[in-house]
Design a protein around this motif. Sequence first.
Motif, PDB file in Angstrom:
ATOM      1  N   HIS A 155     -30.563  37.173  -5.709  1.00  0.00           N
ATOM      2  CA  HIS A 155     -29.969  35.977  -6.467  1.00  0.00           C
ATOM      3  C   HIS A 155     -28.510  36.167  -6.417  1.00  0.00           C
ATOM      4  O   HIS A 155     -27.760  37.114  -6.242  1.00  0.00           O
ATOM      5  N   GLN A 156     -27.877  34.885  -6.209  1.00  0.00           N
ATOM      6  CA  GLN A 156     -26.592  34.397  -6.317  1.00  0.00           C
ATOM      7  C   GLN A 156     -26.170  34.505  -7.929  1.00  0.00           C
ATOM      8  O   GLN A 156     -27.327  34.422  -8.727  1.00  0.00           O
ATOM      9  N   SER A 157     -25.068  34.642  -8.230  1.00  0.00           N
ATOM     10  CA  SER A 157     -24.574  34.649  -9.579  1.00  0.00           C
ATOM     11  C   SER A 157     -24.892  33.691 -10.548  1.00  0.00           C
ATOM     12  O   SER A 157     -25.422  33.919 -11.817  1.00  0.00           O
ATOM     13  N   LYS A 158     -24.972  32.409 -10.050  1.00  0.00           N
ATOM     14  CA  LYS A 158     -25.530  31.209 -10.673  1.00  0.00           C
ATOM     15  C   LYS A 158     -27.034  31.105 -11.029  1.00  0.00           C
ATOM     16  O   LYS A 158     -27.625  30.882 -12.123  1.00  0.00           O
ATOM     17  N   ASP A 159     -27.830  32.017 -10.108  1.00  0.00           N
ATOM     18  CA  ASP A 159     -29.262  32.117 -10.395  1.00  0.00           C
ATOM     19  C   ASP A 159     -29.525  32.924 -11.624  1.00  0.00           C
ATOM     20  O   ASP A 159     -30.395  32.718 -12.215  1.00  0.00           O
ATOM     21  N   LEU A 160     -28.419  33.752 -11.885  1.00  0.00           N
ATOM     22  CA  LEU A 160     -28.793  35.031 -13.193  1.00  0.00           C
ATOM     23  C   LEU A 160     -28.108  34.388 -14.412  1.00  0.00           C
ATOM     24  O   LEU A 160     -28.030  35.056 -15.310  1.00  0.00           O
ATOM     25  N   GLY A 161     -27.236  33.220 -14.110  1.00  0.00           N
ATOM     26  CA  GLY A 161     -26.565  32.586 -15.320  1.00  0.00           C
ATOM     27  C   GLY A 161     -25.288  33.149 -15.737  1.00  0.00           C
ATOM     28  O   GLY A 161     -24.727  33.151 -16.541  1.00  0.00           O
ATOM     29  N   PHE A 162     -24.846  33.799 -14.425  1.00  0.00           N
ATOM     30  CA  PHE A 162     -23.410  34.348 -14.625  1.00  0.00           C
ATOM     31  C   PHE A 162     -22.288  33.336 -14.325  1.00  0.00           C
ATOM     32  O   PHE A 162     -22.669  32.477 -13.373  1.00  0.00           O
ATOM     33  N   ILE A 163     -21.468  33.058 -15.041  1.00  0.00           N
ATOM     34  CA  ILE A 163     -20.314  32.161 -14.661  1.00  0.00           C
ATOM     35  C   ILE A 163     -19.342  32.991 -13.976  1.00  0.00           C
ATOM     36  O   ILE A 163     -18.586  32.765 -12.972  1.00  0.00           O
ATOM     37  N   HIS A 164     -18.858  34.371 -14.417  1.00  0.00           N
ATOM     38  CA  HIS A 164     -17.973  35.397 -13.735  1.00  0.00           C
ATOM     39  C   HIS A 164     -18.628  36.728 -13.448  1.00  0.00           C
ATOM     40  O   HIS A 164     -19.591  36.998 -14.284  1.00  0.00           O
ATOM     41  N   HIS A 165     -18.272  37.215 -12.539  1.00  0.00           N
ATOM     42  CA  HIS A 165     -18.816  38.540 -12.239  1.00  0.00           C
ATOM     43  C   HIS A 165     -18.582  39.768 -13.059  1.00  0.00           C
ATOM     44  O   HIS A 165     -19.327  40.791 -13.210  1.00  0.00           O
ATOM     45  N   HIS A 166     -17.611  39.547 -14.126  1.00  0.00           N
ATOM     46  CA  HIS A 166     -17.394  40.334 -14.943  1.00  0.00           C
ATOM     47  C   HIS A 166     -18.163  40.491 -16.248  1.00  0.00           C
ATOM     48  O   HIS A 166     -17.927  41.297 -17.269  1.00  0.00           O
ATOM     49  N   THR A 167     -18.673  39.196 -16.521  1.00  0.00           N
ATOM     50  CA  THR A 167     -19.424  39.120 -17.950  1.00  0.00           C
ATOM     51  C   THR A 167     -20.422  39.745 -17.916  1.00  0.00           C
ATOM     52  O   THR A 167     -21.281  39.972 -16.726  1.00  0.00           O
ATOM     53  N   THR A 168     -21.023  40.097 -19.098  1.00  0.00           N
ATOM     54  CA  THR A 168     -22.392  41.104 -19.183  1.00  0.00           C
ATOM     55  C   THR A 168     -23.227  39.924 -19.642  1.00  0.00           C
ATOM     56  O   THR A 168     -23.174  39.206 -20.606  1.00  0.00           O
ATOM     57  N   LYS A 169     -24.594  40.434 -19.288  1.00  0.00           N
ATOM     58  CA  LYS A 169     -25.925  39.474 -19.607  1.00  0.00           C
ATOM     59  C   LYS A 169     -26.870  40.670 -20.072  1.00  0.00           C
ATOM     60  O   LYS A 169     -26.917  41.549 -19.511  1.00  0.00           O
TER      61      LYS A 169
END
Length: 380
Positions: A155-169
């Motif tokens: 997955h790319q970051s957008k596929d998992l809903g991340f805007i920034h690499h350091h934010t947590t989901k």
Amino acid sequence: MAEQKSKKPMTASDYAKNQPHLQGRILTPNPYSALAEYPPLSYAKAAAEGSTSKETVPTSKEPETPTKSTYYVKPQKQHLMTTQFTKPITLPQLKAFVNRAFYPDCPYPTDNVTKNHTFYEFILVDSRSIEVTHYPDQKDKNTIAYSTCKILNIHQSKDLGFIHHHTTKPFVTPGFHIQGYTYTDYQNAFFRAFFLRPYDHSWFFSFDHNCSKAIPGWFAEWWYWFGPSDAIYPANLLKTSFEFYKKHIPDQPIGPLNKIYFHIDMGIPWICSWHFQLALHLQDMPYSLVREFRVKWWEKYNQDRCSYSNIQKHFDTIKQAKQIVQSVSKTVPLLLPSQLQQPSQKKSSPTTSTTSSSSQKRSKHSKKEKLAQLIDQLMN
């Protein structure tokens, strides 16, 4: 093979349920080889058997010539740390150093031991990135003999809903002692989840045929370490089948994307193992602790899948599917912005309304039939 089929892949809930059992558990070395016999490396053999021999640790080694039932040692070495050693050491000394440097479930440099192997493997399973199955040793059920991993998606970051690499989901599956992960954790997971145990454990890797080919750039590094080397492929497979395959796709002159696509479409698996080693890796420096990777061709792979006719058939099927999609898209006109506005308040006669309603129903029914046909043909 019957035993392999009966074993079920790990689910995300397995990691949450079995945390006390998985977290912090030291995996004892398995004296039996995984999937096939390992090459006759005295160092690896001694480590697997817990030898106390005074034999010194080899510090350099030429790549082995791949033969039947042997691994190929990849020439690239992954630097982990610079040690204090200025000359070769014995195997017990190396094992003692590794035990001091690493936590048992974290055989990599880290300052957070809670993010161990279980955590990273859970990330990949919970995000539907891999399907993993661990096979226990027949004599010791608490020891994993070998593991299989099917890569479903990278997955790319957008596929998992991340805007920034350091934010947590948060995890999709609740109950894990760590509440969520970052995209940086996700990237690290693809590397650290597979450092399960050195020397005597192996991974059987393969791609799902539906794996997306929108592959992020960092995965090229994963392939550099864990991916197969040209030396292990059967004779002429790369010179003939792979070259014929590349004629059907846009060429990627830099990076391993062409070969990754080839493995996805042709369903080509491979076997990978790793171990620690000491090497003079940095110029004018003491010995470095490095990680070496070994890869092997799976001899039971049906090479007919890579024949010219099957490769051509594969791309013909894709071409037909595209034509079907295009024909359906032409018969289903797009709505104009004006047609998306609220309907007029003007009253229409009952006859006109009934006729219009019947026409819309027939149109919708026709569209549904065409879409059903499209789905059916794509599935076949």
